[in-house]
Write a protein that holds these residues in place. Structure first.
Motif, PDB file in Angstrom:
ATOM      1  N   PRO A  23       0.798  -1.224   0.000  1.00  0.00           N
ATOM      2  CA  PRO A  23       0.000   0.000   0.000  1.00  0.00           C
ATOM      3  C   PRO A  23       0.833   1.279   0.000  1.00  0.00           C
ATOM      4  CG  PRO A  23      -0.041  -1.009   2.173  1.00  0.00           C
ATOM      5  CD  PRO A  23       0.668  -1.970   1.256  1.00  0.00           C
ATOM      6  N   LEU A  24       2.071   1.206   0.458  1.00  0.00           N
ATOM      7  CA  LEU A  24       2.910   2.404   0.497  1.00  0.00           C
ATOM      8  C   LEU A  24       3.370   2.840  -0.891  1.00  0.00           C
ATOM      9  CD1 LEU A  24       5.105   1.639   3.629  1.00  0.00           C
ATOM     10  CD2 LEU A  24       3.069   3.092   3.462  1.00  0.00           C
ATOM     11  N   HIS A  25       3.301   1.937  -1.863  1.00  0.00           N
ATOM     12  CA  HIS A  25       3.744   2.251  -3.219  1.00  0.00           C
ATOM     13  C   HIS A  25       2.630   2.004  -4.222  1.00  0.00           C
ATOM     14  CE1 HIS A  25       7.466   1.445  -0.915  1.00  0.00           C
ATOM     15  NE2 HIS A  25       7.788   2.596  -1.494  1.00  0.00           N
ATOM     16  N   SER A  26       1.393   2.243  -3.794  1.00  0.00           N
ATOM     17  CA  SER A  26       0.225   2.026  -4.643  1.00  0.00           C
ATOM     18  C   SER A  26      -0.758   3.177  -4.478  1.00  0.00           C
ATOM     19  CB  SER A  26      -0.469   0.706  -4.261  1.00  0.00           C
ATOM     20  OG  SER A  26       0.417  -0.386  -4.419  1.00  0.00           O
ATOM     21  N   ALA A  27      -1.534   3.424  -5.521  1.00  0.00           N
ATOM     22  CA  ALA A  27      -2.514   4.513  -5.471  1.00  0.00           C
ATOM     23  C   ALA A  27      -3.608   4.265  -6.498  1.00  0.00           C
ATOM     24  CB  ALA A  27      -1.833   5.850  -5.756  1.00  0.00           C
ATOM     25  N   VAL A  28      -4.788   4.825  -6.207  1.00  0.00           N
ATOM     26  CA  VAL A  28      -5.885   4.810  -7.172  1.00  0.00           C
ATOM     27  C   VAL A  28      -6.399   6.244  -7.319  1.00  0.00           C
ATOM     28  CG1 VAL A  28      -7.601   4.176  -5.407  1.00  0.00           C
ATOM     29  CG2 VAL A  28      -8.121   3.808  -7.802  1.00  0.00           C
ATOM     30  N   GLY A  29      -6.452   6.694  -8.561  1.00  0.00           N
ATOM     31  CA  GLY A  29      -6.921   8.040  -8.848  1.00  0.00           C
ATOM     32  C   GLY A  29      -8.081   8.012  -9.822  1.00  0.00           C
ATOM     33  N   PHE A  30      -8.747   9.154  -9.967  1.00  0.00           N
ATOM     34  CA  PHE A  30      -9.863   9.243 -10.900  1.00  0.00           C
ATOM     35  C   PHE A  30      -9.984  10.667 -11.439  1.00  0.00           C
ATOM     36  CE2 PHE A  30     -11.634  10.523  -6.868  1.00  0.00           C
ATOM     37  CZ  PHE A  30     -12.447  11.600  -7.201  1.00  0.00           C
ATOM     38  N   THR A  31     -10.691  10.785 -12.559  1.00  0.00           N
ATOM     39  CA  THR A  31     -11.079  12.090 -13.093  1.00  0.00           C
ATOM     40  C   THR A  31     -12.530  12.004 -13.525  1.00  0.00           C
ATOM     41  OG1 THR A  31     -10.369  11.592 -15.344  1.00  0.00           O
ATOM     42  CG2 THR A  31      -8.766  12.695 -13.936  1.00  0.00           C
ATOM     43  N   VAL A  32     -13.221  13.142 -13.387  1.00  0.00           N
ATOM     44  CA  VAL A  32     -14.606  13.269 -13.846  1.00  0.00           C
ATOM     45  C   VAL A  32     -14.767  14.693 -14.372  1.00  0.00           C
ATOM     46  CG1 VAL A  32     -15.479  13.902 -11.542  1.00  0.00           C
ATOM     47  CG2 VAL A  32     -17.045  12.916 -13.246  1.00  0.00           C
ATOM     48  N   ARG A  33     -15.529  14.844 -15.424  1.00  0.00           N
ATOM     49  CA  ARG A  33     -15.773  16.171 -15.992  1.00  0.00           C
ATOM     50  C   ARG A  33     -16.656  16.985 -15.054  1.00  0.00           C
ATOM     51  NH1 ARG A  33     -12.950  18.402 -20.069  1.00  0.00           N
ATOM     52  NH2 ARG A  33     -12.207  16.760 -21.409  1.00  0.00           N
ATOM     53  N   HIS A  34     -16.345  18.271 -14.925  1.00  0.00           N
ATOM     54  CA  HIS A  34     -17.161  19.204 -14.150  1.00  0.00           C
ATOM     55  C   HIS A  34     -17.700  20.254 -15.111  1.00  0.00           C
ATOM     56  CE1 HIS A  34     -17.809  22.761 -11.487  1.00  0.00           C
ATOM     57  NE2 HIS A  34     -18.495  21.822 -10.854  1.00  0.00           N
ATOM     58  N   LEU A  35     -19.030  20.372 -15.161  1.00  0.00           N
ATOM     59  CA  LEU A  35     -19.726  21.314 -16.037  1.00  0.00           C
ATOM     60  C   LEU A  35     -19.394  21.096 -17.510  1.00  0.00           C
ATOM     61  CD1 LEU A  35     -19.332  24.594 -13.955  1.00  0.00           C
ATOM     62  CD2 LEU A  35     -21.321  23.062 -14.044  1.00  0.00           C
ATOM     63  N   GLY A  36     -18.786  19.962 -17.826  1.00  0.00           N
ATOM     64  CA  GLY A  36     -18.439  19.651 -19.208  1.00  0.00           C
ATOM     65  C   GLY A  36     -17.246  20.428 -19.734  1.00  0.00           C
ATOM     66  N   ILE A  37     -16.627  21.266 -18.908  1.00  0.00           N
ATOM     67  CA  ILE A  37     -15.557  22.126 -19.417  1.00  0.00           C
ATOM     68  C   ILE A  37     -14.195  21.862 -18.786  1.00  0.00           C
ATOM     69  CG2 ILE A  37     -17.112  23.999 -20.100  1.00  0.00           C
ATOM     70  CD1 ILE A  37     -16.338  25.425 -17.470  1.00  0.00           C
ATOM     71  N   SER A  38     -14.161  21.169 -17.679  1.00  0.00           N
ATOM     72  CA  SER A  38     -12.889  20.879 -17.032  1.00  0.00           C
ATOM     73  C   SER A  38     -13.010  19.553 -16.291  1.00  0.00           C
ATOM     74  CB  SER A  38     -12.495  21.996 -16.069  1.00  0.00           C
ATOM     75  OG  SER A  38     -13.429  22.084 -15.015  1.00  0.00           O
ATOM     76  N   LYS A  39     -11.912  19.131 -15.692  1.00  0.00           N
ATOM     77  CA  LYS A  39     -11.901  17.866 -14.962  1.00  0.00           C
ATOM     78  C   LYS A  39     -11.621  18.107 -13.487  1.00  0.00           C
ATOM     79  CE  LYS A  39     -10.083  15.251 -18.843  1.00  0.00           C
ATOM     80  NZ  LYS A  39      -8.913  14.534 -19.363  1.00  0.00           N
ATOM     81  N   VAL A  40     -12.291  17.326 -12.664  1.00  0.00           N
ATOM     82  CA  VAL A  40     -11.952  17.253 -11.244  1.00  0.00           C
ATOM     83  C   VAL A  40     -11.158  15.966 -11.081  1.00  0.00           C
ATOM     84  CG1 VAL A  40     -12.848  16.933  -8.909  1.00  0.00           C
ATOM     85  CG2 VAL A  40     -13.978  18.528 -10.468  1.00  0.00           C
ATOM     86  N   ARG A  41     -10.024  16.088 -10.425  1.00  0.00           N
ATOM     87  CA  ARG A  41      -9.167  14.928 -10.173  1.00  0.00           C
ATOM     88  C   ARG A  41      -9.205  14.600  -8.686  1.00  0.00           C
ATOM     89  NH1 ARG A  41      -6.323  14.145 -14.714  1.00  0.00           N
ATOM     90  NH2 ARG A  41      -6.102  15.919 -16.109  1.00  0.00           N
ATOM     91  N   GLY A  42      -9.092  13.336  -8.408  1.00  0.00           N
ATOM     92  CA  GLY A  42      -9.062  12.924  -7.019  1.00  0.00           C
ATOM     93  C   GLY A  42      -8.417  11.573  -6.876  1.00  0.00           C
ATOM     94  N   ARG A  43      -8.441  11.107  -5.662  1.00  0.00           N
ATOM     95  CA  ARG A  43      -7.878   9.801  -5.357  1.00  0.00           C
ATOM     96  C   ARG A  43      -8.670   9.191  -4.212  1.00  0.00           C
ATOM     97  NH1 ARG A  43      -2.175   9.541  -3.772  1.00  0.00           N
ATOM     98  NH2 ARG A  43      -2.793   7.855  -2.401  1.00  0.00           N
ATOM     99  N   ASP A  48      -7.002  -1.683  -1.062  1.00  0.00           N
ATOM    100  CA  ASP A  48      -6.409  -2.973  -0.749  1.00  0.00           C
ATOM    101  C   ASP A  48      -6.540  -3.837  -1.995  1.00  0.00           C
ATOM    102  OD1 ASP A  48      -5.137  -4.961   0.686  1.00  0.00           O
ATOM    103  OD2 ASP A  48      -6.971  -5.669   1.648  1.00  0.00           O
ATOM    104  N   ALA A  49      -5.574  -4.688  -2.246  1.00  0.00           N
ATOM    105  CA  ALA A  49      -5.617  -5.537  -3.441  1.00  0.00           C
ATOM    106  C   ALA A  49      -4.928  -6.859  -3.151  1.00  0.00           C
ATOM    107  CB  ALA A  49      -4.939  -4.830  -4.614  1.00  0.00           C
ATOM    108  N   VAL A 177       0.043   0.112  -8.847  1.00  0.00           N
ATOM    109  CA  VAL A 177       0.121  -0.833  -7.734  1.00  0.00           C
ATOM    110  C   VAL A 177       1.422  -1.633  -7.770  1.00  0.00           C
ATOM    111  CG1 VAL A 177      -2.371  -1.068  -7.374  1.00  0.00           C
ATOM    112  CG2 VAL A 177      -1.235  -2.562  -8.996  1.00  0.00           C
ATOM    113  N   GLN A 178       1.871  -1.969  -6.573  1.00  0.00           N
ATOM    114  CA  GLN A 178       3.009  -2.869  -6.410  1.00  0.00           C
ATOM    115  C   GLN A 178       2.589  -4.035  -5.527  1.00  0.00           C
ATOM    116  OE1 GLN A 178       6.878  -1.465  -5.222  1.00  0.00           O
ATOM    117  NE2 GLN A 178       6.649   0.441  -6.385  1.00  0.00           N
ATOM    118  N   PHE A 179       3.167  -5.180  -5.841  1.00  0.00           N
ATOM    119  CA  PHE A 179       2.952  -6.383  -5.050  1.00  0.00           C
ATOM    120  C   PHE A 179       4.310  -6.982  -4.704  1.00  0.00           C
ATOM    121  CE2 PHE A 179      -0.935  -5.922  -7.487  1.00  0.00           C
ATOM    122  CZ  PHE A 179      -1.910  -6.170  -6.539  1.00  0.00           C
ATOM    123  N   VAL A 180       4.374  -7.669  -3.564  1.00  0.00           N
ATOM    124  CA  VAL A 180       5.601  -8.288  -3.089  1.00  0.00           C
ATOM    125  C   VAL A 180       5.498  -9.799  -3.281  1.00  0.00           C
ATOM    126  CG1 VAL A 180       7.164  -8.577  -1.122  1.00  0.00           C
ATOM    127  CG2 VAL A 180       5.876  -6.437  -1.394  1.00  0.00           C
TER     128      VAL A 180
END
Length: 187
Positions: A23-43, A48-49, A177-180
């Motif tokens: 988990p220290l070397h893994s991440a999940v992010g996303f983007t979604v359009r806001h008002l159809g003119i720009s993107k909101v990014r998040g994580r 867990d995987a 993601v990284q796995f050991v």
């Protein structure tokens, strides 16, 4: 690459067994359009995987679970609103879970097909996966495998049809993601 291409795990430098999630070397992010003119990014900060490498690709699998309450768009007020009952409703839908149904590809390019579940709705999705390779971490003596995956889904397919016109329907997801590698039994 087509998803029809297949190879065996022996063609990859991946030992059979249950690989531990890093988990220290893994991440999940996303983007979604806001008002159809720009993107909101998040994580999502709580991921867990599990990677199980079998004797063949048909015997191999990956699962991933995201705690939806761990959303982080860099704005605490927006995150609190997205968690609320009129949007994600994390009390009703605490997790987003992916379970693979098919793995295909070769070399660095792979396709991962599976079922994505949000709340009580499950739909098929496909992720394009780049295999980053396997390296030994000298200070630990362990071997880590890295993967980048990208895909998308329509939130309306999961009953998440709040704020039409304000938020786009397509959610683009990226995972690093990284796995050991499993410990080798010296016996």
């Amino acid at each position: 690459m087509t998803t029809e291409q297949q190879t065996t795990p022996t063609a990859l430098p991946l030992a059979a067994g249950r690989w531990a999630f890093d988990p220290l070397h893994s991440a999940v992010g996303f983007t979604v359009r806001h008002l159809g003119i720009s993107k909101v990014r998040g994580r999502f900060n709580d991921l867990d995987a599990e990677l199980v490498v079998g004797e063949s690709l048909a015997d191999s699998s990956i699962t991933a679970t995201v705690a939806l309450a761990s959303i982080d768009t860099g704005n605490a007020d927006r995150d609190a609103h997205v968690r609320a009952a009129d949007m994600l409703d994390v009390e009703k839908r605490p997790t987003m879970t992916f379970r693979s149904t098919r793995i295909g590809g070769a070399g660095e390019e792979w396709a991962l097909q599976g079922d994505l579940t949000i709340g009580d709705v499950t739909r098929p999705v496909t992720f394009d996966v780049e295999f980053g390779g396997v390296v030994e971490v000298p200070m630990e003596g362990s071997r880590h495998a890295g993967f980048d995956a990208t895909g998308e889904f329509r939130r309306s397919d999961f009953g998440l049809d709040f704020a039409p016109g304000f938020l786009g329907d397509v959610i683009k997801v990226s995972l690093e993601v990284q796995f050991v590698e499993p410990a080798v039994d010296p016996a």
